[in-house]
Every structure is written in structure tokens, then in C-alpha cells.
Design an enzyme around this catalytic site. Structure first.
Site, PDB file in Angstrom:
ATOM      1  N   GLY A  31     -11.927  -1.303 -19.918  1.00  0.00           N
ATOM      2  CA  GLY A  31     -11.452  -0.287 -18.994  1.00  0.00           C
ATOM      3  C   GLY A  31     -10.566   0.727 -19.701  1.00  0.00           C
ATOM      4  O   GLY A  31     -10.033   0.476 -20.793  1.00  0.00           O
ATOM      5  N   CYS A  32     -10.394   1.893 -19.085  1.00  0.00           N
ATOM      6  CA  CYS A  32      -9.637   2.975 -19.730  1.00  0.00           C
ATOM      7  C   CYS A  32      -8.152   2.638 -19.837  1.00  0.00           C
ATOM      8  O   CYS A  32      -7.553   2.736 -20.921  1.00  0.00           O
ATOM      9  CB  CYS A  32      -9.862   4.283 -18.990  1.00  0.00           C
TER      10      CYS A  32
END
Length: 322
Positions: free
Chosen positions: A131-132
């Protein structure tokens, strides 16, 4: 040449991925799938690609013609897709959703953080792209975990650009709401916390400390800026030396000796990190572009590893000077 299929190609991540792959010397996009846009020119949706491609979206998915497929789906849709479709065993998968990031029985997806798992990524058939927020925060904390400095709860604050919410408009993503505004969401319960803990424990071992993460919505389009506070009596110099050693051979993650700014990484695949001590508190700052190092840039970095290319192939992107 690597033959590539893209699923969910009409969203922000799909558009950024197409942009990168069009300029990748070893990539050939065989299909860009989007049922709602089938037949339309890719550049009519991703308008920054005018003049770069005559590729059209398609509803077809000729998996027998590709070496790797990227899943640019929303969370939960990758597992559903795989339950309904058969992908040939030889086709590698890079999933940008969160469906396979956590270890579980029967899950053969390798967690795709190159700074942590490069050798496993190179040998993998299936990759779960991080995930970012998780990417930015983990890269800030991994060297501390490697030095076993995380004994107490970690305070984390991070702000993200509006593209992190995806292309589909929502009540918190409209320009009139987001502009000149700031808000928190999912405090202490963000979905990226478990994958952050999983990676830290991979280096440090089981941790009793909690990760107290407060995410913020920013009034800008791209980027993530995170700060983390770790309590430790280790000296600042030993910590800095440890960070520099940890990332000495990293293709895109760099320790910086002075305070960092978000503009230094936007439109690049870089992560920049800076540390400083205040008494027994270690302040760590890290920043990335959420669509690149936080999503498709890292996905292409993983593809490069899987196919024996240098990690940086097709990814030497430059930030704006202003």
C-alpha cells in the site's frame, strides 16, 4: 520483451502504469482492460497520453499472449476476479490491491517491497504490491527495526494527496471540499497498519509496541509525507549510520542529511528519509509519490526484478524544479 496485460486500466493507477510502460525499453502492452471503456482510446481517458499511444481499451483478456498481468483493481476485487477467472500458470501476477499482502495459509504472494524482499520478488510468480501509506511508513521504520530500536509505541502521522482516493469522485475528494482543507480519517485503524507490522516484525521479531497511525487527507494531488517518532537512547550518529548502511544499495530509497520536502519526490519513484534526535525521541521523516513508489512505480520495479532487469529500468523519473 515483456508482454503485459493490465486489468482495471482506466483508473489513476492504470493510467500511470500505462505511462511508465510506454516508456519502458523492455515492455510491450498487449492489452489494457476496461469493460466500461472498451473500444475507447486510452488517451481519451488518460489525456496526458495524447500523442504517445493509439492503444484502445478492450473488454478482452488474452492471458495466453502475456507474460505478466497487473491488477489495478480496488481492494477486494482481485480475490474475487481470481475466483471467477482462470489465469494460465505461466503468467505472473502483480496485484496492486490489498487482497494478498498479509501472510496466510495458501497465499503464495510475495510482499513486493524491494528494499526488504528483493531476492524473493525475483523468484516469485505472484506479487502483492504494498500500500502507498505502508510503503512510505515502512521505509521510514525498517532500518530502526533492523537495529531493534522499536521497543515502545510508535507515533505516526502521514498526509496523502487526493489521488490516493482513486478516480471515482466521493464526498471527500471533490475539489471544492479538498482544496484549502485538511482532515483525518481512519485514525488508529487504517488498513495498512497490519502490513507495516508484518514487515517490521520480519526484521525485529515479534513486537509488543503499537503503531499509532493518524492519516490525513491533504489539499494536493500527489505525494505522501510521513513522520514517525520512536523512543530510543541510541545515539543520533549510530542511527544515521544504520540508515545509510541499510539503504546503501537501494535503487530508489535514499537517506538525506537535511530536512526533506515532498516536492523532491513527486513524479519520481524515490523515497527520501531523514532522521534527527530530540532527547530520547527519534524523529523520522519519509516521503514518496503515492502513485509511483506507492503504487505503479514500485509495481514496475517489482516486474523488473521478476524478469531479471535492473530495478531502475524505465523508472529514472525526474521531479519538477518548482
Amino acid at each position: 520483451m515483456i508482454n503485459i496485460g493490465i486489468l482495471g486500466a482506466a483508473g489513476y493507477t492504470g493510467g500511470e502504469l500505462i505511462r511508465l510502460l510506454l516508456n519502458h525499453p523492455d515492455a510491450n502492452i498487449v492489452f489494457a482492460n476496461s469493460e466500461s471503456n472498451a473500444g475507447n482510446l486510452v488517451c481519451d481517458v488518460h489525456e496526458g497520453l495524447y500523442g504517445d499511444t493509439d492503444l484502445r481499451f478492450t473488454a478482452e483478456m488474452p492471458f495466453d499472449q502475456v507474460d505478466v498481468v497487473f491488477f489495478c483493481f480496488g481492494h477486494g476485487k482481485s480475490a474475487q476476479f481470481l475466483s471467477e477467472h482462470q489465469i494460465p500458470a505461466h503468467v505472473r501476477i502483480i496485484d496492486l490491491a490489498q487482497d494478498f499482502r498479509l501472510k496466510a495459509d495458501g497465499n503464495d504472494y510475495v510482499y513486493g517491497l524491494p528494499e526488504l524482499n528483493a531476492d524473493c520478488i525475483a523468484a516469485a510468480k505472484h506479487i502483492a504490491n504494498p500500500g502507498c501509506f505502508a510503503t512510505c511508513i515502512q521505509l521510514g521504520l525498517l532500518p530502526a527495526a533492523a537495529m531493534r530500536l522499536i521497543a515502545d509505541d510508535v507515533a505516526v502521522n502521514a498526509i496523502t494527496g487526493s489521488t490516493g482516493a482513486g478516480q471515482k469522485p466521493g464526498s471527500t475528494t471533490h475539489f471544492s471540499w479538498r482544496n484549502n482543507n485538511m482532515s483525518i480519517y481512519k485514525p488508529f485503524c487504517h488498513q495498512h497498519v497490519p502490513e507495516i507490522r508484518q514487515s517490521l516484525e520480519q526484521l525485529q521479531g515479534p513486537m509488543e509496541a503499537s503503531i499509532d497511525f493518524i492519516p490525513y487527507r491533504g489539499d494536493f494531488a500527489r505525494g505522501i509525507f510521513a513522520t514517525m517518532v520512536v523512543k530510543t537512547d541510541a545515539s543520533e550518529q549510530s542511527i544515521v549510520d544504520g540508515y545509510k548502511a541499510f539503504y546503501r544499495d537501494a535503487a530508489f530509497t535514499h537517506y538525506v542529511d537535511k530536512a526533506i520536502d515532498l516536492k523532491q519526490v513527486v513524479n519520481t519513484n524515490k523515497c527520501l528519509i531523514h532522521c534527527e534526535k530530540h532527547g530520547n525521541k527519534l524523529l523520522i521523516a519519509s516521503c514518496i509519490d503515492n502513485l509511483l513508489k506507492g503504487a505503479v512505480g514500485q509495481a514496475v520495479q517489482n516486474m523488473n526484478l521478476m524478469f531479471g532487469l535492473h530495478q531502475a529500468t524505465g523508472l529514472r523519473l525526474k521531479p519538477s524544479a518548482f
